[in-house]
Design a protein around this motif. Structure first.
Motif, PDB file in Angstrom:
ATOM      1  N   VAL A  78      11.959  -2.413  27.518  1.00 47.77           N
ATOM      2  CA  VAL A  78      12.478  -2.726  26.170  1.00 47.77           C
ATOM      3  C   VAL A  78      13.901  -2.192  26.040  1.00 47.77           C
ATOM      4  CG1 VAL A  78      12.241  -2.185  23.704  1.00 47.77           C
ATOM      5  CG2 VAL A  78      10.220  -2.777  25.037  1.00 47.77           C
ATOM      6  N   LEU A  79      14.098  -0.939  26.493  1.00 47.32           N
ATOM      7  CA  LEU A  79      15.419  -0.319  26.392  1.00 47.32           C
ATOM      8  C   LEU A  79      16.433  -1.086  27.252  1.00 47.32           C
ATOM      9  CD1 LEU A  79      17.225   1.935  25.348  1.00 47.32           C
ATOM     10  CD2 LEU A  79      16.375   3.427  27.151  1.00 47.32           C
ATOM     11  N   SER A  80      15.993  -1.479  28.439  1.00 44.35           N
ATOM     12  CA  SER A  80      16.885  -2.185  29.344  1.00 44.35           C
ATOM     13  C   SER A  80      17.366  -3.496  28.734  1.00 44.35           C
ATOM     14  CB  SER A  80      16.141  -2.457  30.656  1.00 44.35           C
ATOM     15  OG  SER A  80      16.937  -3.245  31.476  1.00 44.35           O
ATOM     16  N   ARG A  81      16.422  -4.247  28.138  1.00 44.48           N
ATOM     17  CA  ARG A  81      16.803  -5.516  27.515  1.00 44.48           C
ATOM     18  C   ARG A  81      17.788  -5.289  26.370  1.00 44.48           C
ATOM     19  NH1 ARG A  81      14.003 -10.221  28.462  1.00 44.48           N
ATOM     20  NH2 ARG A  81      12.203 -10.049  29.837  1.00 44.48           N
ATOM     21  N   SER A  82      17.564  -4.219  25.637  1.00 44.94           N
ATOM     22  CA  SER A  82      18.450  -3.938  24.510  1.00 44.94           C
ATOM     23  C   SER A  82      19.862  -3.607  25.017  1.00 44.94           C
ATOM     24  CB  SER A  82      17.877  -2.775  23.710  1.00 44.94           C
ATOM     25  OG  SER A  82      18.762  -2.396  22.703  1.00 44.94           O
ATOM     26  N   LEU A  83      19.940  -2.802  26.093  1.00 43.16           N
ATOM     27  CA  LEU A  83      21.248  -2.437  26.657  1.00 43.16           C
ATOM     28  C   LEU A  83      21.950  -3.673  27.233  1.00 43.16           C
ATOM     29  CD1 LEU A  83      20.188   0.892  28.433  1.00 43.16           C
ATOM     30  CD2 LEU A  83      21.685   0.694  26.428  1.00 43.16           C
ATOM     31  N   LEU A  84      21.136  -4.541  27.817  1.00 42.64           N
ATOM     32  CA  LEU A  84      21.690  -5.768  28.385  1.00 42.64           C
ATOM     33  C   LEU A  84      22.332  -6.615  27.284  1.00 42.64           C
ATOM     34  CD1 LEU A  84      21.895  -7.610  30.912  1.00 42.64           C
ATOM     35  CD2 LEU A  84      19.674  -8.563  30.279  1.00 42.64           C
ATOM     36  N   THR A  85      21.615  -6.756  26.178  1.00 46.86           N
ATOM     37  CA  THR A  85      22.149  -7.535  25.048  1.00 46.86           C
ATOM     38  C   THR A  85      23.443  -6.909  24.548  1.00 46.86           C
ATOM     39  OG1 THR A  85      19.871  -7.969  24.453  1.00 46.86           O
ATOM     40  CG2 THR A  85      21.521  -8.556  22.814  1.00 46.86           C
ATOM     41  N   ALA A  86      23.508  -5.562  24.584  1.00 48.37           N
ATOM     42  CA  ALA A  86      24.708  -4.875  24.089  1.00 48.37           C
ATOM     43  C   ALA A  86      25.847  -4.914  25.116  1.00 48.37           C
ATOM     44  CB  ALA A  86      24.350  -3.439  23.739  1.00 48.37           C
ATOM     45  N   GLY A  87      25.595  -5.433  26.318  1.00 46.82           N
ATOM     46  CA  GLY A  87      26.656  -5.540  27.325  1.00 46.82           C
ATOM     47  C   GLY A  87      26.775  -4.324  28.231  1.00 46.82           C
ATOM     48  N   ASP A  88      25.845  -3.384  28.115  1.00 48.05           N
ATOM     49  CA  ASP A  88      25.885  -2.197  28.975  1.00 48.05           C
ATOM     50  C   ASP A  88      25.047  -2.500  30.231  1.00 48.05           C
ATOM     51  OD1 ASP A  88      25.677   0.214  30.243  1.00 48.05           O
ATOM     52  OD2 ASP A  88      24.800   1.312  28.548  1.00 48.05           O
ATOM     53  N   PHE A  89      25.670  -3.204  31.199  1.00 44.91           N
ATOM     54  CA  PHE A  89      24.914  -3.673  32.365  1.00 44.91           C
ATOM     55  C   PHE A  89      24.418  -2.527  33.228  1.00 44.91           C
ATOM     56  CE2 PHE A  89      27.739  -7.278  31.332  1.00 44.91           C
ATOM     57  CZ  PHE A  89      26.757  -8.220  31.069  1.00 44.91           C
TER      58      PHE A  89
END
Lengths: 584, 449
Positions: B383-394
């Motif tokens: 869940v956290l990973s998907r959220s970071l991905l959406t925010a652009g923090d690859f």
């Protein structure tokens, strides 16, 4: 008088009663000696007992001095004297005292005008001194004090909106409706900022949204138009309907022309006339303005007479020269039929007089009269008045014939069944599934005597009939929320009849699942009755499962009582239930 | 007691019509007492066209006018007002109004009856048989919803034995007059509901009894709770008693709740205590949740409302857990993790981790780093990973995704390499995965230019 008018005199009277019927004669409590004839033998056994020799009354009832004041007012003489005494009483009290009287409902008789006057005057005085405190208390008791809100709305509308921010309430629409009487712009901005979710609120509140926009339109119709596109989607439709109604009232022909020029004009017109709130003045003009309508709209109108024929224009429709317009003979007949029916509901004599004035063939006239009779047949009073208005013996015969041919309505059947459990059982056995909820509703009207009769008459039915009733009732009961005791009789009977069926048979599995469902549901609300029922089931796997299910549920909220029951079980059954509770 | 009667009004029709709307009700009330029929008619005639009008004022005027001259009021007003006048007349003088109405008119009969229901149930009991048989049940139903009596037991019996269903209003009056006999009646009848579907009149005898006592004499709740048979009625009484204890002696209520071991009671009591602490003592509210999960690990599932329909009462324990999960997700989820029921979060409140990941990704990451149960770490990391991905923090997304069998790492790498292939490759090379895993990832999930 049937025109929807949310702020009609009827509504006003009712709102006056709202407070009165909500908080009722508390001072009746706790002072009279206890009558001796109470039912002191509970049918169900209490799980714990206590000494009931001393029975205190509701001690925090109305203080003696308060009762004395009310008594003095009510003994003042004529109604005029009592009303003057009410004013004197309100005048003699300070705001804190008045607030306490309202909160405790101390001035409440059986909803007389004195109580209404007291509560209104007291609420106004309280609202002037402490509007926030008063509104907060009222809302927590689900009351909207219209007078007090109106007072606040006119004095300081901004702070009323701030109050709503601080005190979210499901009565917000009702408050905004009052605010819209004096500050429509503030209300529209509030709706944009905090949309009112009409999809989840009841019709009562949606109804209030119509009134809200009607208040806006009354004060400033242009403002409503200006805001329409900015309003949230959930409110826009209601706002637009009211805007269209307002314009139809201002200039019927102009608004019709405007709508006809729009591609979705008809659906907007249709929506505006289909609202639960309808300003009906423009409808009177309707029959005389038909030339305004295009050919296409005339055809649509012909197909929807119920949209625009109301009590206040039915007579005009019957007098209008419809045939010279573009309606077919059949369409004219439909419009006239609808108009006659609406007119006859209120005034059968006027309807007959109008029928006599229409240029109809003998067959058309007979058809019209027959349909009118069928339409009115359920209202005995209207039928009496219709017959009284008919002069011709032939017409009278036609009406009598139509009454004889009218199939018995659900309404009259239901009232018969309500009083006769035997007919009710027959109806359940014969019922194919439709209207079953209606039959289930009947059970709600019966007292314990009727319900006892129902069970004993069920027992007396022939076996096949009994099974039929038991199966049908069990199939639908869960949707009807009806009497669990009668259902338990049905389910137990099915289990008894199914003793020879293999436990793996789908039929037996269905019965077992119903037994389980019943005991689980019943066990949540009346475990004592459920335990007796489970104990009386014939010995089988379903009974064992039912006891385990009941024990599990009962232990979650009353382990003492559950253990008492478990300990009363035969040793083998007790061991099985204990093992199930231990998770084995 | 002597009440000071106010001095007569000096208002005229004209001054009243020009009064400030907020003062009109009081002024009218006084003026009406000495106004004659002609003056009242004159005021009414003009005020009925005022918009917006105060309907309380209209009601008051019609009441007085009807008292003085009901026939004149009917004759001088349009049909729209006849309903109010007939009601008022029926309330003032049932016999005269009954003699005057056209009983073949359903609207006149209905208006008359609505004046009778709240005021003259005794009159209606005597005259019921004078109404047509097919109207009687509907009259009885309305009596059940609207009629009061100072002999409520008699009214109750009358309505019920004549097939009018459960008379909610008479029962409430009965409870107020004598709760002990009303209690005995409940024990004899079991649960009874109003006959009308939904809304007004649908209240049942259990709720009426408990609510009335709770608002008027809560001290009695315990006595009745002790005597009620096991089941829904007892539960309602117990809950109302407990709610009152919470108001009067919160410490005692909390002690009692903490000692309760029956799961359903624990949910009720701990939920109520926790909700009362939520605003000012959230830490203690959290301790309440821990205790709740200890007694009933399935509390989140059990307390979840079956339907989110408007007006549906939500279990207080569920509201407590829901609020804390959103406001303090780390510590609350830790309490769930400790009771082994964090898995209930996904089917019941799936948006909690998502909301946390979006608002406080660093805190959530830190929380995950302190967990040891793979069944907790994997889904939350995703869940956290998907959220970071959406925010652009690859990089953050890839680091968080690098865990477990159902990792979202392939998705992250695919997106990342589309934006910056070199960086994605560099991260993979330093990820600590085996060479074959890295090669496999590169072949399958790195977007080729």
């Amino acid at each position: 008088m049937n025109t929807p008018q949310p702020y009609s005199p009827r509504f006003a009277w009712h709102s006056g009663l709202l407070i009165v019927t909500t908080i009722v004669g508390w001072w009746f409590a706790g002072f009279a000696p206890k009558p001796d004839g109470g039912r002191d033998q509970p049918v169900l056994q209490a799980t714990r007992t206590s000494n009931r020799s001393a029975r205190p009354r509701l001690e925090s009832g109305t203080p003696a001095e308060v009762r004395q004041k009310v008594k003095t007012v009510m003994a003042a003489g004529s109604q005029r004297d009592r009303m003057l005494a009410v004013m004197g009483l309100v005048e003699s009290m300070d705001v804190e005292e008045l607030a306490q009287w309202i909160k405790a409902g101390w001035f409440e008789t059986a909803a007389g005008p004195e109580a209404v006057l007291f509560n209104k005057l007291a609420a106004l005085k309280w609202a002037r001194a402490d509007p926030e405190g008063q509104l907060e208390w009222s809302l927590s008791n689900n009351i909207v004090p219209t007078g007090a809100v109106r007072l606040w709305a006119t004095r300081d509308p901004e702070s009323l909106v701030e109050f709503l921010d601080k005190h979210p309430t499901n009565q917000e629409n009702a408050i905004l409706t009052i605010l819209a009487e004096s500050d429509p712009e503030l209300v529209l901005n509030r709706l944009i900022e905090k949309p009112s979710d009409t999809s989840v609120v009841s019709n009562f509140f949606t109804g209030s949204m119509y009134q809200l926009f009607a208040n806006v339109a009354r004060l400033d119709p242009e403002l409503l138009d200006e805001y329409l596109n900015k309003l949230p989607k959930s409110n826009r439709g209601i706002g637009e309907s009211i805007s269209i109604q307002t314009k139809l009232n201002q200039s019927f022909s102009e608004e019709i022309a405007r709508l006809q020029a729009q591609p979705d004009g008809w659906s907007r017109f249709y929506d505006a006339l289909s609202t639960p709130y309808l300003q009906t003045d423009f409808l009177r003009e309707f029959p005389s303005c038909l030339t305004t309508f295009s050919k296409e709209w005339m055809q649509k109108l012909a197909a929807q007479p119920s949209l625009y024929i109301r009590e206040n224009n039915a007579q005009q429709w019957l007098e209008a020269d419809l045939e010279s317009l573009n309606f077919t003979r059949e369409q004219v007949g439909d419009i006239q039929k609808s108009s006659l029916q609406i007119l006859a509901s209120d005034d059968p004599a006027a309807a007959i007089a109008s029928l006599n004035r229409l240029h109809l063939s003998v067959a058309e006239r007979a058809e019209m009269l027959t349909e009118l009779t069928s339409y009115l047949a359920k209202d005995r009073n209207a039928m009496t008045r219709l017959k009284a208005a008919i002069d011709s013996p032939d017409d009278l015969e036609l009406v009598n014939q139509a009454i004889d041919e009218k199939p018995e309505s659900w309404e009259s059947k239901s009232s018969r069944w309500t009083q006769q459990p035997e007919s009710w059982l027959e109806a359940v056995a014969e019922n194919s599934g439709s209207n079953f909820s209606f039959l289930l509703d009947n059970l709600k009207y019966w007292d314990s005597t009727h319900l006892a009769q129902l069970s004993s008459q069920f027992e007396a039915l022939p076996e096949e009939e009994k099974l039929k009733v038991a199966e049908k009732f069990s199939d639908v009961w869960k949707y009807g929320n009806s009497d669990p005791a009668f259902l338990s009789t049905c389910t137990a009977y099915r289990l008894e009849r199914g003793q020879d069926i293999s436990p793996d048979d789908p039929e037996m599995q269905k019965i077992s699942s119903d037994v389980s469902f019943q005991v689980k549901t019943w066990g949540q609300v009346d475990p004592i009755a459920a335990s007796r029922w489970a104990d009386d089931l014939p010995e089988c796997q379903a009974k064992t499962t039912a006891r385990k299910d009941l024990a599990r549920i009962w232990m979650t909220y009353d382990p003492d009582a559950a253990n008492q029951w478990i300990n009363s079980l035969p040793s083998e059954a007790r061991a099985e239930v204990r093992a199930a509770l231990a998770g084995n | 007691m002597n009440l000071e009667i106010p001095a007569p009004s000096s208002e005229t029709v004209e001054t009243l019509l020009n009064s400030s709307p907020e003062l009109l009700y009081e002024k009218i009330a006084l003026w009406l007492m000495d106004a004659n029929v002609r003056q009242i008619a004159e005021f009414f005639d003009q005020y009925q066209h005022v918009e917006p009008k105060n309907h309380d004022v209209m009601g008051l005027v019609l009441t007085r006018w009807t008292e003085l001259d009901p026939k004149g009021a009917l004759a001088s007003t349009s049909d729209n007002w006849h309903d109010s006048i007939l009601r008022s007349w029926a309330a003032n003088d049932p016999d005269a109004a009954f003699a005057a109405i056209d009983r073949t008119s359903s609207s006149e009969t209905s208006s008359f009856l609505f004046g009778i229901y709240p005021n003259h149930s005794d009159w209606l009991m005597r005259h019921l048989n004078e109404f047509p048989a097919e109207q009687r049940q509907s009259i009885l139903l309305n009596m059940g919803l609207l009629s009061h009596s100072d002999q409520p037991e008699e009214l109750f019996e009358f309505i019920e034995s004549n097939g009018g269903g459960f008379p909610a209003v008479a029962f409430r009056d009965w409870v107020m007059k004598d709760p002990w006999t009303a209690f005995s009646r409940i024990l004899a009848d079991g649960k009874r509901k109003g006959a009308r579907g939904g809304g007004v009149g649908e209240e049942d005898n259990f709720s009426i009894f408990v609510d009335t006592l709770a608002s008027k004499d809560p001290e009695l709740l315990q006595k009745f709770a002790e005597q009620a048979p096991s089941g829904e009625f007892k539960l309602k009484l117990e809950q109302a008693r407990f709610d009152n204890l919470l108001k009067t002696d919160p410490a005692a209520a909390e002690r009692e709740a903490m000692e309760t071991t029956a799961p359903r009671i624990a949910r009720q009591q701990l939920g109520a205590v926790g909700m009362s602490l939520l605003e000012n003592e959230p830490e203690r509210a959290l301790a309440i949740v821990s205790r709740l999960l200890e007694v009933d690990p399935w509390a989140l599932q059990q307390g979840k409302p079956l339907s989110a329909a408007w007006g549906k009462e939500t279990d207080s324990s569920y509201r407590l857990m829901e609020t804390l999960l959103y406001e303090n997700p780390g510590e609350t989820m830790a309490a769930f993790a400790q009771s082994g029921t964090l898995k209930l979060l996904n089917p019941n409140l799936p948006s909690v981790p998502q909301t946390w990941a979006n608002s406080e990704p660093a805190a959530m990451g830190d929380w995950i780093d302190h967990q040891s149960d793979p069944a907790v770490i994997e889904p939350l990391s995703n869940v956290l990973s998907r959220s970071l991905l959406t925010a652009g923090d690859f990089e953050g997304a890839a680091t968080r995704a690098n865990y477990g069998q159902r990792s979202v790492l392939p998705i992250v790498l695919f997106e990342w390499s589309g934006q910056d292939m070199e960086a994605a490759m560099q991260w993979l090379d330093s990820s600590g995965m085996s060479a074959s895993q890295i090669e496999w990832m590169k072949q399958n999930y790195i977007k080729k230019p």
